[in-house]
Enzyme design. Structure first.
Site, PDB file in Angstrom:
ATOM      1  N   ASP A   1       0.867  -1.174   0.000  1.00  0.00           N
ATOM      2  CA  ASP A   1       0.000   0.000   0.000  1.00  0.00           C
ATOM      3  C   ASP A   1       0.906   1.227   0.000  1.00  0.00           C
ATOM      4  O   ASP A   1       1.819   1.329   0.826  1.00  0.00           O
ATOM      5  CB  ASP A   1      -0.875  -0.001   1.258  1.00  0.00           C
ATOM      6  CG  ASP A   1      -2.242   0.628   1.027  1.00  0.00           C
ATOM      7  OD1 ASP A   1      -2.295   1.638   0.307  1.00  0.00           O
ATOM      8  OD2 ASP A   1      -3.230   0.115   1.576  1.00  0.00           O
TER       9      ASP A   1
ATOM     10  N   ASP B   1      -3.085   4.780  -2.519  1.00  0.00           N
ATOM     11  CA  ASP B   1      -4.054   5.453  -1.661  1.00  0.00           C
ATOM     12  C   ASP B   1      -4.323   6.873  -2.153  1.00  0.00           C
ATOM     13  O   ASP B   1      -3.400   7.592  -2.543  1.00  0.00           O
ATOM     14  CB  ASP B   1      -3.493   5.492  -0.240  1.00  0.00           C
ATOM     15  CG  ASP B   1      -4.431   6.137   0.753  1.00  0.00           C
ATOM     16  OD1 ASP B   1      -5.435   5.497   1.112  1.00  0.00           O
ATOM     17  OD2 ASP B   1      -4.173   7.286   1.163  1.00  0.00           O
TER      18      ASP B   1
ATOM     19  N   GLU C   1      -6.891   3.679  -5.739  1.00  0.00           N
ATOM     20  CA  GLU C   1      -8.050   4.128  -4.966  1.00  0.00           C
ATOM     21  C   GLU C   1      -8.470   5.459  -5.598  1.00  0.00           C
ATOM     22  O   GLU C   1      -8.044   6.525  -5.184  1.00  0.00           O
ATOM     23  CB  GLU C   1      -7.702   4.312  -3.496  1.00  0.00           C
ATOM     24  CG  GLU C   1      -8.939   4.671  -2.657  1.00  0.00           C
ATOM     25  CD  GLU C   1      -8.617   5.176  -1.266  1.00  0.00           C
ATOM     26  OE1 GLU C   1      -9.454   4.953  -0.366  1.00  0.00           O
ATOM     27  OE2 GLU C   1      -7.562   5.813  -1.076  1.00  0.00           O
TER      28      GLU C   1
ATOM     29  N   HIS D   1     -10.457  -2.170   4.366  1.00  0.00           N
ATOM     30  CA  HIS D   1     -10.126  -1.599   5.680  1.00  0.00           C
ATOM     31  C   HIS D   1     -10.848  -0.287   5.948  1.00  0.00           C
ATOM     32  O   HIS D   1     -10.828   0.198   7.082  1.00  0.00           O
ATOM     33  CB  HIS D   1      -8.611  -1.380   5.775  1.00  0.00           C
ATOM     34  CG  HIS D   1      -8.115  -0.355   4.799  1.00  0.00           C
ATOM     35  ND1 HIS D   1      -7.871  -0.652   3.471  1.00  0.00           N
ATOM     36  CD2 HIS D   1      -7.857   0.961   4.941  1.00  0.00           C
ATOM     37  CE1 HIS D   1      -7.486   0.442   2.849  1.00  0.00           C
ATOM     38  NE2 HIS D   1      -7.455   1.438   3.708  1.00  0.00           N
ATOM     39  N   ASP D   2     -11.441   0.316   4.913  1.00  0.00           N
ATOM     40  CA  ASP D   2     -12.151   1.594   5.071  1.00  0.00           C
ATOM     41  C   ASP D   2     -13.663   1.422   5.106  1.00  0.00           C
ATOM     42  O   ASP D   2     -14.401   2.416   5.088  1.00  0.00           O
ATOM     43  CB  ASP D   2     -11.797   2.544   3.916  1.00  0.00           C
ATOM     44  CG  ASP D   2     -10.469   3.247   4.123  1.00  0.00           C
ATOM     45  OD1 ASP D   2     -10.026   3.353   5.280  1.00  0.00           O
ATOM     46  OD2 ASP D   2      -9.865   3.683   3.120  1.00  0.00           O
TER      47      ASP D   2
END
Length: 571
Positions: free
Chosen positions: A109, A211, A268, A342-343
């Site tokens: 990430d 991200d 993302e 995870h979000d």
């Protein structure tokens, strides 16, 4: 162990990643190996056989870089160091080596929009206004000494923070005040980031999940806009999300890094309209794939303001999903297909009515719903167990920064404390970040001590030990889906086949076909707690039945039971 563990990606086809099964690991909550209550890299290594048995072929690992953990690692203080709580760089080298030995690739990430305020670059920028690092970030000193504009940060409050000991000077942050944005207008900063990315690729990672990648470009007029709420501020995304000029940055990023290594990239990419999909993920696009957030956030009007709810039906979910599928086909590109990460909160709690959250069949239905869409399936840890949301009784029990912000925003918008708590219980990112339940021991096999984040009490019975050897479990169903997706007989169909929605006349059934040349597979999902009639006889070979309906051939099945899934090869 310091040698480079470079997988032979350069020898593979450019689209090697199209048939991967990706599994996201939130390291902090996956497996604690040293008894400190926090997951770590050695914990991941100890579970590689589990992941191999499940069938995944690539691991996306949430940030493990050195960080003060204000935003749980998405505030990086050192891009080329592992945070001591997770281990060492030698542990990372061992993970790369052990994963490669099992045919599993590692996807890191990467956060390129901002760093931690503890990063040496930012500290140098604060200490010396004449330092080159001052231009690595966004600083302004308006003539009137006032805040430069009225933009609202994603986590609440102004995007501008006063610089200590420099009256009238401010730095910019899209997210938390401890996450200053990098200045992508500075070519020297960009080159430094490219060097870091290439260092990781030389080390042997297969690619990156990127991200907040559509937030690198900000409108350089830095102009205020009319407020969109009573706080007098306006959402920063109006001036800092997928703005004109972003494409130049992304094209340069790809050319300087990923394309040289045949690396996989997962963007993302919030704010990308359907008409821009080809630019982002079509042939020659910036990324290998991006996430489809259209249905993932179907329950809210704004992913950053959870109290602004949407009312939706199963038919809305189907329409949204199939519209995206139609557009990605036009773009000749690929989605990374997810229902959890995870979000997000847990999919069973989001997409299934409350009384059926504990029904394993519902978790299986959601799995089949997204797994065979065009694109690459991504599984989030614990999703393969059908994990559900928790319920906390006090704000102090939450760790997630956005949960605390949303609680305050809800209060400011007239909600009572109990209503605000209900909202964040439902939507909190902590729902996905609780420790992985490996068994039924005191701490679920995650650790020998109290974990860093309290587990979800209702997930005690959903553990790996219980499900791994149960052929009727959610875990076993995911394993079957993976095997079907990886079957060489169907590989071309899943990769290139058309997605064709099938009308059923039932609002709570979702049916679609994958078609390629002479192959047709029909996926039928009853996404409700009641029996749904099949109005058309289905003639073909039954490939998978989530409820094992007495071994009947498809033509003899007249109804779908609650949350039943049938996958049939059409004659």
């Amino acid at each position: 162990m310091t040698q480079m563990i470079t997988p032979p990606l350069a020898k593979q086809p450019a689209d090697w990643w199209k048939n991967e099964i990706i599994y996201e690991i939130y390291c902090r909550s996956f497996q604690d190996s040293n008894g400190d209550g926090i997951g770590d890299l050695q914990g991941i290594i100890s579970r590689l056989d589990y992941l191999q048995e499940l069938g995944v072929t690539a691991l996306w690992i949430a940030p493990v870089y050195r960080s003060p953990m204000v935003d749980m690692g998405y505030d990086i203080a050192a891009y080329q160091q592992i945070d001591p709580v997770y281990g060492t760089m030698a542990d990372m080298d061992e993970l790369l080596e052990q994963a490669q030995a099992r045919g599993i690739k590692i996807i890191m990430d990467m956060v390129l929009n901002h760093t931690s305020d503890q990063h040496p670059w930012f500290q140098a920028a604060l200490q010396d206004p004449t330092s080159k690092y001052r231009d690595y970030y966004v600083f302004q000193h308006p003539a009137n000494g006032q805040v430069p504009n009225n933009w609202r940060a994603t986590f609440g409050g102004s995007t501008w923070e006063p610089v200590p000991n420099e009256p009238g000077t401010y730095y910019f942050h899209t997210f938390a005040t401890e996450q200053p944005d990098l200045n992508w207008e500075n070519p020297a900063l960009r080159q430094e980031l490219y060097r870091i990315i290439n260092w990781w690729l030389d080390k042997g990672v297969a690619g990156f999940r990127l991200d907040a990648i559509t937030q690198l470009k900000k409108d350089q007029d830095w102009a205020s806009l009319p407020p969109d709420d009573d706080d007098g501020l306006v959402n920063v995304e109006r001036k800092g999300l997928n703005r004109p000029g972003l494409g130049q940055f992304l094209a340069e990023l790809k050319a300087a890094t990923f394309s040289k290594y045949n690396a996989v990239t997962i963007g993302e990419a919030y704010g990308v309209p359907l008409e821009q999909l080809e630019e982002f993920v079509g042939p020659g696009g910036y990324f290998s794939m991006i996430f489809d957030f259209s249905y993932l956030n179907i329950d809210v009007q704004d992913a950053n303001e959870w109290f602004k709810k949407n009312q939706w039906e199963v038919s809305d979910l189907a329409q949204t999903m199939f519209m995206s599928q139609q557009e990605i086909k036009k773009a000749r590109g690929y989605f990374a297909n997810v229902i959890e990460n995870h979000d997000q909160n847990r999919a069973v709690s989001k997409f299934i009515r409350t009384e059926d959250h504990d029904n394993p069949a519902a978790a299986k239905a959601l799995a089949a719903l997204y797994f065979f869409l065009a694109g690459i399936p991504v599984i989030y840890q614990g999703q393969e167990l059908g994990m559900t949301n928790f319920e906390r009784s006090d704000l102090q029990e939450f760790n997630d920064l956005s949960s605390i912000n949303n609680y305050q925003r809800a209060l400011a918008n007239g909600y009572r404390p109990n209503e605000a708590l209900k909202i964040i219980n439902f939507r909190s990112r902590d729902n996905a970040r609780v420790p992985m339940p490996w068994d039924q021991t005191k701490f679920g096999g995650f650790s020998t001590v109290t974990p860093w984040l309290a587990p979800a009490a209702n997930n005690v019975v959903r553990n790996v030990a219980q499900q791994r050897n149960d052929p009727a479990s959610v875990w076993s169903f995911y394993q079957k889906l993976i095997r079907l997706h990886q079957d060489s007989h169907w590989e071309a169909l899943w990769l290139e086949g058309e997605v064709v929605p099938v009308r059923t006349g039932e609002d709570e059934m979702i049916v679609y076909q994958r078609r390629l040349k002479q192959q047709t597979v029909q996926i039928m999902i009853n996404l409700s707690g009641k029996v749904q009639p099949l109005r058309q006889v289905v003639v073909g070979q039954l490939e998978l039945d989530s409820l094992a309906t007495n071994g009947k051939p498809p033509a003899e099945i007249r109804d779908l039971q609650p949350y039943q899934v049938l996958i049939v090869t059409i004659d």
